[in-house]
Design a protein around this motif. Structure first.
Motif, mmCIF file in Angstrom:
data_model
loop_
_atom_site.group_PDB
_atom_site.id
_atom_site.type_symbol
_atom_site.label_atom_id
_atom_site.label_comp_id
_atom_site.label_asym_id
_atom_site.label_seq_id
_atom_site.Cartn_x
_atom_site.Cartn_y
_atom_site.Cartn_z
ATOM 1 N N ILE A 1 0.841 -1.207 0.000
ATOM 2 C CA ILE A 1 0.000 0.000 0.000
ATOM 3 C C ILE A 1 0.872 1.252 0.000
ATOM 4 O O ILE A 1 0.625 2.214 -0.738
ATOM 5 C CB ILE A 1 -0.957 0.005 1.204
ATOM 6 C CG1 ILE A 1 -2.029 -1.085 1.032
ATOM 7 C CG2 ILE A 1 -1.636 1.379 1.363
ATOM 8 C CD1 ILE A 1 -2.964 -1.227 2.214
ATOM 9 N N VAL A 2 1.911 1.244 0.834
ATOM 10 C CA VAL A 2 2.818 2.397 0.902
ATOM 11 C C VAL A 2 3.513 2.612 -0.441
ATOM 12 O O VAL A 2 3.651 3.756 -0.912
ATOM 13 C CB VAL A 2 3.851 2.200 2.032
ATOM 14 C CG1 VAL A 2 4.942 3.256 1.944
ATOM 15 C CG2 VAL A 2 3.174 2.251 3.389
ATOM 16 N N ILE B 1 2.344 1.765 -3.363
ATOM 17 C CA ILE B 1 1.341 2.266 -4.311
ATOM 18 C C ILE B 1 1.162 3.773 -4.146
ATOM 19 O O ILE B 1 1.067 4.521 -5.126
ATOM 20 C CB ILE B 1 -0.001 1.528 -4.130
ATOM 21 C CG1 ILE B 1 0.122 0.078 -4.608
ATOM 22 C CG2 ILE B 1 -1.126 2.235 -4.904
ATOM 23 C CD1 ILE B 1 -1.111 -0.773 -4.344
ATOM 24 N N ILE B 2 1.131 4.232 -2.881
ATOM 25 C CA ILE B 2 1.051 5.676 -2.620
ATOM 26 C C ILE B 2 2.244 6.384 -3.248
ATOM 27 O O ILE B 2 2.107 7.424 -3.901
ATOM 28 C CB ILE B 2 1.002 5.958 -1.097
ATOM 29 C CG1 ILE B 2 -0.278 5.378 -0.474
ATOM 30 C CG2 ILE B 2 1.077 7.462 -0.828
ATOM 31 C CD1 ILE B 2 -0.305 5.470 1.041
ATOM 32 N N ILE C 1 1.818 4.505 8.865
ATOM 33 C CA ILE C 1 2.522 3.773 7.804
ATOM 34 C C ILE C 1 3.789 3.091 8.319
ATOM 35 O O ILE C 1 4.562 2.588 7.526
ATOM 36 C CB ILE C 1 2.873 4.698 6.623
ATOM 37 C CG1 ILE C 1 3.800 5.844 7.076
ATOM 38 C CG2 ILE C 1 1.634 5.231 5.958
ATOM 39 C CD1 ILE C 1 4.295 6.714 5.919
ATOM 40 N N MET D 1 -4.628 9.396 -3.635
ATOM 41 C CA MET D 1 -4.038 8.108 -3.273
ATOM 42 C C MET D 1 -3.375 8.155 -1.900
ATOM 43 O O MET D 1 -3.351 7.148 -1.177
ATOM 44 C CB MET D 1 -3.025 7.684 -4.335
ATOM 45 C CG MET D 1 -3.651 7.250 -5.652
ATOM 46 S SD MET D 1 -4.916 5.956 -5.484
ATOM 47 C CE MET D 1 -3.955 4.603 -4.813
ATOM 48 N N GLY E 1 -4.804 5.601 0.742
ATOM 49 C CA GLY E 1 -3.883 4.600 1.279
ATOM 50 C C GLY E 1 -3.776 4.662 2.794
ATOM 51 O O GLY E 1 -3.842 3.636 3.484
ATOM 52 N N SER F 1 -7.906 -4.090 2.580
ATOM 53 C CA SER F 1 -7.468 -2.712 2.328
ATOM 54 C C SER F 1 -6.591 -2.637 1.085
ATOM 55 O O SER F 1 -6.740 -1.728 0.258
ATOM 56 C CB SER F 1 -6.693 -2.174 3.539
ATOM 57 O OG SER F 1 -7.541 -2.041 4.660
ATOM 58 N N LEU F 2 -5.677 -3.606 0.952
ATOM 59 C CA LEU F 2 -4.814 -3.639 -0.223
ATOM 60 C C LEU F 2 -5.639 -3.813 -1.501
ATOM 61 O O LEU F 2 -5.383 -3.147 -2.514
ATOM 62 C CB LEU F 2 -3.794 -4.772 -0.104
ATOM 63 C CG LEU F 2 -2.899 -5.043 -1.322
ATOM 64 C CD1 LEU F 2 -2.101 -3.795 -1.691
ATOM 65 C CD2 LEU F 2 -1.972 -6.219 -1.052
ATOM 66 N N VAL G 1 -7.381 -0.435 -2.322
ATOM 67 C CA VAL G 1 -6.410 0.540 -2.826
ATOM 68 C C VAL G 1 -5.954 0.148 -4.235
ATOM 69 O O VAL G 1 -5.815 1.003 -5.122
ATOM 70 C CB VAL G 1 -5.194 0.647 -1.872
ATOM 71 C CG1 VAL G 1 -4.095 1.498 -2.491
ATOM 72 C CG2 VAL G 1 -5.615 1.231 -0.528
ATOM 73 N N ALA H 1 -6.023 2.192 -7.710
ATOM 74 C CA ALA H 1 -4.728 2.400 -8.375
ATOM 75 C C ALA H 1 -4.802 1.984 -9.840
ATOM 76 O O ALA H 1 -4.288 2.685 -10.726
ATOM 77 C CB ALA H 1 -3.634 1.614 -7.655
ATOM 78 N N SER I 1 4.608 -1.948 -7.481
ATOM 79 C CA SER I 1 4.785 -1.768 -6.035
ATOM 80 C C SER I 1 5.286 -3.052 -5.383
ATOM 81 O O SER I 1 6.135 -3.011 -4.493
ATOM 82 C CB SER I 1 3.458 -1.341 -5.400
ATOM 83 O OG SER I 1 3.012 -0.118 -5.955
#
Length: 462
Positions: free
Chosen positions: A99-100, A102-103, A139, A247, A251, A276-277, A280, A284, A313
């Motif tokens: 996730i991080v 992807i952000i 995060i 995002m 995220g 959550s992933l 997101v 994305a 990612s």
């Protein structure tokens, strides 16, 4: 045979600690000592007189009298149990890391730079400490440190000034990670292991963690390094995507949602993290197919837009860290299964009666936990917490687990090699070990002790 296994662990642990001296990545000794430890257990299973049942938190009755096949079956069940518990942590971390990333793929963290609108050194210090404290709770402290030092490098040109900020960011990030179940690997281990709950963790540790950050930042504000104004580098950097802000908030919101999901469904945290992933990742992919509005070279825009954000990612997450956690957690599990850690904990409780406090019908030594915090500055806090999980049998939300979460999370700030945040900052800014020891360590110690005293008070309120 038990002595040989302990020696394997000691030498492996020493190799991990001396990673920078022997030039061998710490994941290698972690994996080797894990495999050798379990191999020795399997080969010498008949020579062991006791076995620790992790599921029931006690020694197996009549283990010595069991036949070879029964012992092997028990060992296989125990190994599978520990692998399952370790996998929960690793899958959770994989989801959070993705996730991080992807952000970052959408340049979401560039949004944070807009918060800094002053040139006064002391104000910038508080802004970065505040951001580190809050971001690390969401995060994790390692990622928060990377993000903020990257932003710092774009704002502060003078490296001699920047490393002072980096030192305080390390302290603030580790403090912020201690009160959040997703803020630090060790806290996540305690949370997934059903030793702490989100509500009590926040209640017990938010104020001590805040004081652990505020005390060093306050003292530092009066130091010459933070007097006057900065020559801020004026840049016109714009986010590389028009979806950067979206995002970022999506995220961060998705990661915050995970503890809520656990409370509502009572499912393991990794299930919520995978949900959550997935959410997101959906956005994305949708935003990626809309293509990026880059201000840079058009060719770069097309090349980047053709990548799947999720695949990109996943290719950037820290797999060496994941393998290190696998090795060290399973190696500690080997010692736990032999009853070594359980016996060591019993010895500690009886041999260090100082500063004991009686909580929930059991005696716990505060001194032991404080020493664990100081020890985490010298050696990695992950195996220390993993060992404590096998050493103590206190119930969910006992004050011991919260004090361990605080000490292991914040104690590492006292040396730059004592935490993942410190190691990554050391690499990004080439911070000298002895410079940190001389300039920052005493600030970290002051914050650690102030927060510990605050905890000893706040635990009486629960």
């Amino acid at each position: 045979m038990e002595t040989v296994i302990i020696l394997v662990f000691v030498f492996g642990y020493l190799a991990i600690t001396l990673e920078h001296n022997i030039k061998i990545d710490k994941l290698i000794p972690a994996l080797v000592m894990m495999a050798i430890s379990w191999a020795l257990i399997s080969l010498g299973i008949d020579s062991f007189t006791q076995w620790f049942d992790s599921a029931n938190h006690g020694l197996v009755e009549g283990f010595a009298a069991k036949d070879h096949d029964s012992k092997m079956h028990l060992m296989e069940e125990t190994l599978l149990h520990h692998l399952g518990k370790t996998a929960e942590i690793l899958v959770f971390l994989l989801g959070a890391m993705t996730i991080v990333e992807i952000i970052d793929y959408f340049d979401g963290f560039s949004t944070i730079k807009s918060f800094i609108r002053t040139k006064k050194k002391s104000k910038i210090l508080w802004i970065f400490c505040g951001l580190a404290f809050v971001l690390s709770a969401i995060i994790d402290n390692l990622t928060a440190t990377i993000v903020l030092i990257s932003i710092l490098q774009k704002i502060v040109k003078d490296r001699s000034v920047r490393i002072w900020y980096a030192g305080l960011i390390i302290i603030a990030a580790n403090a912020g990670g201690a009160f959040s179940p997703i803020g630090d690997v060790t806290t996540t281990m305690l949370w997934i292991g059903d030793k702490v709950s989100t509500g009590y963790l926040f209640g017990y540790l938010f104020l001590p963690s805040l004081i652990c950050m505020v005390v060093p930042a306050t003292i530092a504000s009066f130091l010459p390094a933070f007097k006057g104004e900065l020559e801020v580098e004026e840049t016109e950097d714009k986010p590389k995507s028009r979806f950067s802000g979206t995002m970022l908030y999506l995220g961060l919101g998705a990661i915050i949602f995970v503890p809520i999901f656990k409370v509502v469904t009572h499912l393991p945290p990794y299930v919520g993290m995978m949900l959550s992933l997935g959410i997101v990742a959906i956005f994305a992919e949708i935003y990626s197919s809309s293509k990026f509005s880059l201000t840079e070279i058009e060719g770069d825009s097309d090349a980047h837009a053709h990548h799947s954000p999720v695949h990109h990612s996943l290719s950037k997450i820290e797999l060496p860290s994941i393998l290190f956690f696998l090795g060290i957690l399973m190696a500690v599990a080997a010692l736990e299964s032999l009853g070594t850690l359980f016996g060591f904990a019993s010895t500690l409780k009886t041999s260090i009666p100082m500063m004991n406090t009686e909580m929930a019908g059991t005696q716990v030594s505060d001194l032991v936990v404080i020493l664990l915090g100081i020890g985490s500055a010298v050696i990695d806090n992950v195996p220390l917490v993993a060992a404590s999980l096998g050493m103590f049998t206190e119930p969910l939300d006992d004050q011991l687990w919260h004090f361990i979460a605080y000490s292991a999370g914040t104690g590492g700030s006292m040396l730059i090699i004592g935490s993942a945040a410190g190691v990554v900052a050391m690499g990004m800014e080439k911070i000298d070990f002895f410079w940190y020891l001389k300039k920052i360590s005493w600030l970290a110690l002051a914050g650690f002790l102030a927060g510990a005293l605050c905890f000893l008070f706040t635990r009486t309120l629960f």
